[in-house]
Each structure stands twice: as structure tokens, then as C-alpha cells.
Design a protein around this motif. Structure first.
Motif, PDB file in Angstrom:
ATOM      1  N   UNK A 145       0.819  -1.218   0.000  1.00  0.00           N
ATOM      2  CA  UNK A 145       0.000   0.000   0.000  1.00  0.00           C
ATOM      3  C   UNK A 145       0.854   1.271   0.000  1.00  0.00           C
ATOM      4  N   UNK A 146       2.191   1.124  -0.048  1.00  0.00           N
ATOM      5  CA  UNK A 146       3.091   2.265  -0.120  1.00  0.00           C
ATOM      6  C   UNK A 146       3.669   2.706   1.215  1.00  0.00           C
ATOM      7  N   UNK A 147       3.117   2.188   2.320  1.00  0.00           N
ATOM      8  CA  UNK A 147       3.642   2.528   3.644  1.00  0.00           C
ATOM      9  C   UNK A 147       4.977   1.835   3.874  1.00  0.00           C
ATOM     10  N   UNK A 148       5.829   2.462   4.688  1.00  0.00           N
ATOM     11  CA  UNK A 148       7.095   1.849   5.053  1.00  0.00           C
ATOM     12  C   UNK A 148       6.924   1.090   6.364  1.00  0.00           C
ATOM     13  N   UNK A 149       7.495  -0.093   6.462  1.00  0.00           N
ATOM     14  CA  UNK A 149       7.383  -0.921   7.660  1.00  0.00           C
ATOM     15  C   UNK A 149       8.763  -1.249   8.171  1.00  0.00           C
ATOM     16  N   UNK A 150       8.946  -1.178   9.483  1.00  0.00           N
ATOM     17  CA  UNK A 150      10.196  -1.497  10.166  1.00  0.00           C
ATOM     18  C   UNK A 150       9.910  -2.708  11.054  1.00  0.00           C
ATOM     19  N   UNK A 181       7.269 -10.246   3.458  1.00  0.00           N
ATOM     20  CA  UNK A 181       7.629  -9.054   2.700  1.00  0.00           C
ATOM     21  C   UNK A 181       8.221  -9.470   1.370  1.00  0.00           C
ATOM     22  N   UNK A 182       8.092  -8.597   0.405  1.00  0.00           N
ATOM     23  CA  UNK A 182       8.688  -8.826  -0.916  1.00  0.00           C
ATOM     24  C   UNK A 182      10.158  -8.399  -0.874  1.00  0.00           C
ATOM     25  N   UNK A 183      11.018  -9.267  -1.337  1.00  0.00           N
ATOM     26  CA  UNK A 183      12.453  -8.994  -1.345  1.00  0.00           C
ATOM     27  C   UNK A 183      12.746  -7.734  -2.148  1.00  0.00           C
ATOM     28  N   UNK A 184      12.041  -7.522  -3.234  1.00  0.00           N
ATOM     29  CA  UNK A 184      12.290  -6.354  -4.089  1.00  0.00           C
ATOM     30  C   UNK A 184      11.889  -5.046  -3.411  1.00  0.00           C
ATOM     31  N   UNK A 185      11.093  -5.099  -2.338  1.00  0.00           N
ATOM     32  CA  UNK A 185      10.651  -3.887  -1.647  1.00  0.00           C
ATOM     33  C   UNK A 185      11.481  -3.557  -0.411  1.00  0.00           C
ATOM     34  N   UNK A 186      12.562  -4.314  -0.173  1.00  0.00           N
ATOM     35  CA  UNK A 186      13.412  -4.071   0.998  1.00  0.00           C
ATOM     36  C   UNK A 186      14.234  -2.811   0.785  1.00  0.00           C
ATOM     37  N   UNK A 187      14.166  -1.918   1.780  1.00  0.00           N
ATOM     38  CA  UNK A 187      14.927  -0.672   1.774  1.00  0.00           C
ATOM     39  C   UNK A 187      16.225  -0.866   2.550  1.00  0.00           C
ATOM     40  N   UNK A 188      16.134  -1.617   3.671  1.00  0.00           N
ATOM     41  CA  UNK A 188      17.298  -1.856   4.529  1.00  0.00           C
ATOM     42  C   UNK A 188      17.175  -3.227   5.173  1.00  0.00           C
ATOM     43  N   UNK A 189      18.303  -3.941   5.293  1.00  0.00           N
ATOM     44  CA  UNK A 189      18.342  -5.268   5.900  1.00  0.00           C
ATOM     45  C   UNK A 189      19.612  -5.354   6.732  1.00  0.00           C
ATOM     46  N   UNK A 190      19.460  -5.318   8.067  1.00  0.00           N
ATOM     47  CA  UNK A 190      20.610  -5.333   8.973  1.00  0.00           C
ATOM     48  C   UNK A 190      20.374  -6.399  10.041  1.00  0.00           C
ATOM     49  N   UNK A 191      21.371  -7.226  10.290  1.00  0.00           N
ATOM     50  CA  UNK A 191      21.242  -8.270  11.295  1.00  0.00           C
ATOM     51  C   UNK A 191      22.120  -7.971  12.498  1.00  0.00           C
ATOM     52  N   UNK A 192      21.567  -8.281  13.684  1.00  0.00           N
ATOM     53  CA  UNK A 192      22.257  -8.059  14.956  1.00  0.00           C
ATOM     54  C   UNK A 192      22.515  -9.423  15.576  1.00  0.00           C
TER      55      UNK A 192
END
Length: 82
Positions: free
Chosen positions: A18-23, A67-78
Motif C-alpha cells: 500500500x506504499x507505507x514503510x514498515x520497520x 515481505x517482498x524482497x524487491x521492496x526491501x529498503x534496509x536489511x541489517x542483522x544483529x
């Protein structure tokens, strides 16, 4: 992404359909995700796997999300949090 999700907690920021950003804080690490409740021998295939979409365990909402992989903005692992 799959390898990292299976060994650690990851923060994924993505754009929803829907265009919203999700964290989201999520994982696929055994011992964190709930155990399967259905018998894998009798369970029928419900749908084909879609390699463009990842289903993960949201640790804050305690539920499965995707989530769609193509829509990922950031991917960080801790690695220290789990």
C-alpha cells in the motif's frame, strides 16, 4: 537474507504494497520461531512457494509476517541479540 535470518535477529525496513514503510524485527532462527503444530507427513501442499516473498517470524508482534524482497529498503542483522 535467508541464511542470516536463520541464524540471527534482523531488522528489515521495506515498503508495503500500500506504499507505507514498515520497520520489523524478525528471524527464522530455530528455537525462536514456534514449532510446527501440523503433522508434516499428512499436511498437503497448500500453495506454491514464491521466492520473491519471504515469510518470517516478527519477534515484536509474535506472529508470521511476509515481505517482498524487491521492496526491501534496509536489511541489517544483529548477531548479539539472539
Amino acid at each position: 537474507m535467508m541464511d542470516q535470518l536463520q541464524t540471527s535477529l534482523c531488522r528489515v525496513i521495506f515498503t508495503k504494497l500500500n506504499g507505507e514503510e514498515r520497520d520489523m524485527l524478525c528471524t527464522l532462527k530455530e528455537g525462536v520461531i514456534p514449532k510446527a503444530t501440523k503433522d508434516p507427513i499428512t499436511q498437503k501442499k497448500v500453495r506454491d512457494l514464491n521466492e520473491e516473498v519471504l515469510a518470517v517470524w516478527d519477534v515484536n508482534k509474535k506472529g508470521w509476517r511476509s515481505f517482498r524482497v524487491s521492496n526491501v529498503v534496509s536489511f541489517v542483522c544483529d548477531y548479539d541479540r539472539i
